[in-house]
Design an enzyme around this catalytic site. Structure first.
Site, PDB file in Angstrom:
ATOM      1  N   HIS A  87      21.454  65.835  39.988  1.00 41.40           N
ATOM      2  CA  HIS A  87      21.019  65.083  41.256  1.00 41.40           C
ATOM      3  C   HIS A  87      21.512  63.802  42.259  1.00 41.40           C
ATOM      4  CE1 HIS A  87      16.970  67.835  41.005  1.00 41.40           C
ATOM      5  NE2 HIS A  87      17.176  67.184  39.995  1.00 41.40           N
TER       6      HIS A  87
ATOM      7  N   LYS B 103      12.101  60.066  54.960  1.00 40.78           N
ATOM      8  CA  LYS B 103      12.583  60.438  53.465  1.00 40.78           C
ATOM      9  C   LYS B 103      13.092  59.019  52.718  1.00 40.78           C
ATOM     10  CE  LYS B 103      16.483  62.269  55.567  1.00 40.78           C
ATOM     11  NZ  LYS B 103      16.721  63.232  55.008  1.00 40.78           N
ATOM     12  N   ARG B 104      12.976  58.949  51.877  1.00 42.10           N
ATOM     13  CA  ARG B 104      13.080  57.623  51.252  1.00 42.10           C
ATOM     14  C   ARG B 104      13.984  56.911  52.211  1.00 42.10           C
ATOM     15  NH1 ARG B 104      10.712  56.340  46.419  1.00 42.10           N
ATOM     16  NH2 ARG B 104      11.178  54.511  46.185  1.00 42.10           N
TER      17      ARG B 104
ATOM     18  N   LYS C 136      21.423  57.137  52.676  1.00 43.61           N
ATOM     19  CA  LYS C 136      20.608  57.869  53.760  1.00 43.61           C
ATOM     20  C   LYS C 136      21.020  57.743  55.703  1.00 43.61           C
ATOM     21  CE  LYS C 136      16.615  59.571  50.637  1.00 43.61           C
ATOM     22  NZ  LYS C 136      17.074  60.904  50.645  1.00 43.61           N
TER      23      LYS C 136
ATOM     24  N   THR D 101      16.264  67.964  50.366  1.00 48.12           N
ATOM     25  CA  THR D 101      14.897  69.128  50.920  1.00 48.12           C
ATOM     26  C   THR D 101      13.959  68.885  52.170  1.00 48.12           C
ATOM     27  OG1 THR D 101      13.721  68.069  49.422  1.00 48.12           O
ATOM     28  CG2 THR D 101      14.886  70.093  48.602  1.00 48.12           C
TER      29      THR D 101
ATOM     30  N   LYS E 233      13.136  72.023  55.286  1.00 40.75           N
ATOM     31  CA  LYS E 233      11.150  72.038  55.906  1.00 40.75           C
ATOM     32  C   LYS E 233      11.604  71.761  57.522  1.00 40.75           C
ATOM     33  CE  LYS E 233      10.111  69.474  51.841  1.00 40.75           C
ATOM     34  NZ  LYS E 233      10.004  67.582  51.131  1.00 40.75           N
TER      35      LYS E 233
HETATM   36  C1  LIG Z   1      10.172  66.915  51.257  1.00 40.23           C
HETATM   37  C2  LIG Z   1      10.407  65.698  50.389  1.00 40.23           C
HETATM   38  C3  LIG Z   1      11.064  64.721  50.153  1.00 40.23           C
HETATM   39  C4  LIG Z   1      12.176  65.081  50.287  1.00 40.23           C
HETATM   40  O1  LIG Z   1      13.371  64.781  50.658  1.00 40.23           O
HETATM   41  P1  LIG Z   1      14.972  64.575  51.741  1.00 40.23           P
HETATM   42  O2  LIG Z   1      14.295  63.703  53.034  1.00 40.23           O
HETATM   43  O3  LIG Z   1      15.014  65.939  51.456  1.00 40.23           O
HETATM   44  O4  LIG Z   1      15.118  63.036  50.462  1.00 40.23           O
HETATM   45  C5  LIG Z   1      10.640  63.502  50.266  1.00 40.23           C
HETATM   46  N1  LIG Z   1       9.281  62.573  50.364  1.00 40.23           N
HETATM   47  C6  LIG Z   1       8.846  63.590  50.526  1.00 40.23           C
HETATM   48  C7  LIG Z   1       7.039  63.422  50.693  1.00 40.23           C
HETATM   49  C8  LIG Z   1       8.680  65.134  50.703  1.00 40.23           C
HETATM   50  O5  LIG Z   1       8.019  65.888  51.513  1.00 40.23           O
END
Ligand SMILES: *Cc1c(COP(=O)(O)O)cnc(C)c1O
Length: 827
Positions: free
Chosen positions: A365, A557-558, A563, A665, A669
């Site tokens: 990952h 995101k985190r 990022k 991911t 979405k």
């Molecule tokens: C999809 C998702 C992530 C991943 O987000 P990235 O922008 O791809 O890092 C992290 N936390 C939650 C709650 C998510 O639904």
């Protein structure tokens, strides 16, 4: 008569039938007789719990049928091992997957209640940090939907991800006691109990080795039901809790030291207490290693038990079972399985090793060195002496083969599992995973290519056939059907089928409608409704008024330096200054929405959250910008918040430094919900851009090659700051306290930190591309068309496709056919 002949249908009189009247009766029955609550006193939480019990009854039928099919069909099974499962709320998702949403909504209506409102009371179990845990959850949804014989294994942390509060602009962590609320959804399995051992030493006798551990603890299973879409299959997610029960620290107890033994018991029960809140960093803490071993030891024992129930001989294990390792966190499953096969089933090393190499596969990952797990040899020797022994043996056999193939000493040193570091010898878990697995995959094309050319380049020479790619995906059930019902209705109407939920490729037909003003208008209505819903939430929770007419620009995101949330802030501040300079220019109003948690010990990330809030305070209160910019940090990012925010987004910020985000991911979405991407050529952005096209997404910034070239020539951030007056102005404003007048040096370190992730190098391209976004948004027809084209071309990013890839290329698993399942489909 054998018990097997019993049919569940005999108990139909006791089952709630999927019609509103029977469901209403069942809910009230559960409320009174399971929860012991008088309907006149019931709170929304009580009603929710009662409804969850009623829904569970209906799912249990699929669940038990699936189990029978696993037992009777004896198909090869895959076990997905992960330290994290970020499942999100279960209730609405279960109703939608089981085609029960309408009758439940009707039942609640008859009770004078609103299902949508009631389901907001469900706790959101945060048994994961972010993308990795959410991926595991999307995969479980797809595995069940595709009828794959599969089971997930994880830990039932008492405290999941902390709850984030923002106090004076800063993150404050609060414990999240999710178990208080959620009992309905999991079956406790007190008879699924395995001993897990730690410590002690190895005894060599008569050519045999036995491990004499010092401590033991029980792992007890809870099964969460994971319902597939279409109500045919429900797979278990088996979560382990730690329990000492009547077992104590053996040595202390034997010495008659009762109190010390009890103390140890307390400590041991801590094992499953709390999720480590780190994303993409590795801490190397003893308790974490114990957690990892706890997960794999209980799971491996259970997997072997299950095998021996279905088959007479341990030797066929590799034919019947695939075990997948979600990152290196469960890699101890490898020496654990070796130990059980050799020490308990008396197989010779070579035979056990050959079996392991057929059984295990591993997903990488991250390529970032700070995230790669290494455990000190000393720690392992203390905690898992037998496993360390086995790892040494695996390593020496492997290195002999490498030497025999003619590789030089330097190469041999580089591929050794054991490495000498300044603080002593370390075990490289990723190396062990690669050496033991028949397949190793990255999570997006770019990431898999980089994995082979950088981190695992030496191994790719030795085993080129082992390395492969499976691009991540997300489940359209949760991310459209549950999160965005109005969009689901629009898709049903124009695709003239509800099938896109399980054949996401069918979205492609939407391309035909992208130019239709009618469809564009209906899409705009769907988007606007989601924006209004989010605006209401923001006003209610944060007291900030935002206009749904503004462009919603979202980065959730985190919080992590790679990022580059702080680069987002550079743009926001730049835009703020530009508006002050040219107040009468034709500015596009924007609402910048950010959310995300920072690991509790990650100071830079916490500073970034504070900066976002400080900037928000200044800009939101500056009357000169009118409503042209609002900045909102929404606290406590979680799956349920993502479901609220993503449908409302116009623009999806995916701006990591190229080469650092393995896949992402949320990018999928967002696009699936009709947001356009502004992003770098990183992770799955590359593949999204390939499918959506240049006209309908905004790609900017340095490529991996350019990033590498900058590092190679010695990256100097000030070169970029000094040569760009706009950047210089923004940089100095933040660094000198323009947004933190009460403490002018607050962000000095954040700005002068060497800029390892090259924010300043990408600044100019980023802000220029943001102007293109404004121009595109101004032409609403063009924007809506682009949004529809984004949705239309997301079919590939279904987690169903990812799981099909895994089944075909990595696990060699076939689904149960409809004939192999008792027909109980309500789909
Ligand atoms: C999809 C998702 C992530 C991943 O987000 P990235 O922008 O791809 O890092 C992290 N936390 C939650 C709650 C998510 O639904």
């Amino acid at each position: 008569m054998s018990n097997n002949a019993l049919q569940f249908q005999e108990y139909e009189y006791a089952m709630p039938q999927p019609n509103a009247e029977r469901i209403r009766q069942s809910i009230v029955y559960k409320l009174i007789f399971i929860l012991g609550i008088d309907p006149k006193d019931a709170t929304p939480e009580n009603w929710l719990n009662a409804a969850m019990f009623a829904a569970r009854d209906l799912m249990t039928e699929s669940f038990l049928h699936t189990r029978r099919a696993h037992e009777s069909q004896r198909k090869r099974m895959v076990y997905y091992l992960s330290m994290e499962f970020l499942m999100g709320r279960a209730f609405t998702n279960a109703l939608i997957n089981q085609n029960l949403y309408e009758p439940f909504a009707q039942a609640f209506k008859e009770l004078g209640l609103d299902l949508g409102e009631i389901s907001e009371h469900e706790a959101d179990p945060g048994l994961g940090n972010g993308g990795l845990g959410r991926l595991a959850a999307c995969f479980l949804d797809s595995l069940a939907t595709l009828r794959i014989p599969a089971m997930g294994y994880g830990i039932r942390y008492q405290y999941g991800m902390f709850k984030q509060e923002i106090v004076d602009g800063q993150q404050v962590e609060k414990p999240d006691l999710w178990l208080d609320n959620d009992m309905a959804w999991q079956f406790s399995r007190p008879n699924k109990r395995f001993l897990v051992h730690f410590g002690g030493h190895c005894v060599h006798f008569d050519g045999k080795v036995t491990w004499q551990p010092a401590e033991q603890i029980s792992a007890i299973a809870y099964d969460e039901i994971v319902p597939g879409f279409g109500a045919q299959v429900a797979n278990p997610l088996r979560l382990w809790t730690a329990h000492t029960g009547d077992l104590f620290d053996l040595s202390k107890f034997n010495r008659g030291d009762y109190f010390a033994a009890m103390e140890q018991q307390q400590k041991n029960e801590n094992i499953a207490n709390v999720l480590y809140p780190n994303d993409d960093t590795n801490e190397g803490k003893v308790l974490r290693l114990k957690q990892e071993y706890f997960l794999v030891s209980a799971s491996v024992q259970d997997i072997i038990d299950r095998h021996l129930c279905r088959f007479p001989n341990i030797k066929t294990l590799a034919d019947e079972v695939a075990i997948h390792l979600n990152d290196t966190h469960p890699v101890l499953a490898i020496p654990e399985l070796m130990r059980v096969l050799m020490d308990e089933h008396h197989l010779p090393f070579d035979e056990a090793w050959a079996m392991c190499q057929k059984i295990f596969s591993y997903t990488n990952h991250t390529l970032m060195s700070e995230a790669l797990e290494k455990w000190s040899v000393n720690l392992m020797l203390n905690l898992l002496p037998r496993h360390l022994d086995i790892i040494y043996k695996i390593n020496s056999v492997f290195l002999e083969q490498v030497k025999a193939s003619g590789y030089d000493d330097d190469f041999v040193r580089r591929v050794s599992i054991i490495v000498d570091e300044h603080d002593g010898q370390q075990v490289r878990m990723a190396w062990l995973a690669v050496i033991a697995s028949h397949k190793i995959n990255g999570v997006a094309k770019l990431h898999s290519d980089l994995m082979v050319s950088s981190l695992f380049a030496d191994f790719a020479k030795l085993f080129p056939e082992r390395f492969t790619n499976v691009t991540n995906g997300v489940t359209p059930r949760r991310w459209i059907a549950v999160a965005n019902p109005p969009l689901a209705a629009l898709l049903d109407k124009y695709l003239e089928t509800s099938d896109w939920r399980i054949h996401l490729d069918k979205l492609v037909k939407l391309n035909e409608f992208s130019g239709s003003l009618q469809v564009q208008q209906e899409f705009a209505d769907v988007k606007r409704a989601a924006k209004v819903r989010l605006a209401d939430y923001v006003e209610r929770e944060l007291g900030i008024k935002i206009s749904p007419d503004a462009l919603f620009d979202v980065q959730i995101k985190r919080i992590h330096a790679y990022k580059r949330q702080s680069m987002n802030i550079l743009h926001i501040v730049h835009r703020y200054f530009q508006i002050l300079d040219n107040p009468n220019a034709d500015w596009q109003a924007r609402v910048f929405i950010l959310a995300g948690k920072a690991a509790s010990a990650y100071h830079e990330a916490k500073h970034t959250i504070r900066l976002i809030n400080d900037v928000a305070k200044v800009i939101n209160n500056d009357s000169r910008v009118r409503d042209l910019i609002k900045v909102v940090f929404i606290p406590n990012y979680s799956v349920s918040l993502a479901q609220l925010i993503i449908p409302a987004a116009d623009l999806s910020e995916q701006i990591s430094l190229a080469g650092k985000e393995a896949s992402g991911t949320s990018n999928m979405k967002f696009a699936l919900n009709g947001a356009l991407t502004i992003g770098t050529l990183d992770g799955a952005n590359v593949e999204i851009h390939e499918r959506v096209g240049d006209e309908h997404s905004f790609i900017f910034g340095n490529t991996v090659e350019q990033v590498e070239a900058l590092y190679a020539r010695g990256y100097n951030p000030y070169e970029f700051v000094d040569n760009d007056p706009d950047l210089r102005r923004v940089f100095h404003a933040i660094a000198n306290g323009h947004f933190s007048p009460e403490e002018t040096s607050r962000y000095s370190a954040l700005m002068h930190n060497g800029d390892h992730f090259q924010r300043y190098a990408d600044f100019r391209a980023y802000v220029d591309t943001q102007l293109k976004v404004d121009a595109h948004y101004r032409d609403q027809a063009a924007w809506r068309k682009s949004a529809i084209i984004n949705i239309a071309n997301m079919g590939y990013f279904s987690s169903d496709r990812s799981i099909e890839d895994y089944c075909r290329d990595i696990w060699y698993i076939k689904p149960l056919t409809e004939q192999e399942l008792p027909n109980n489909g309500r789909g």
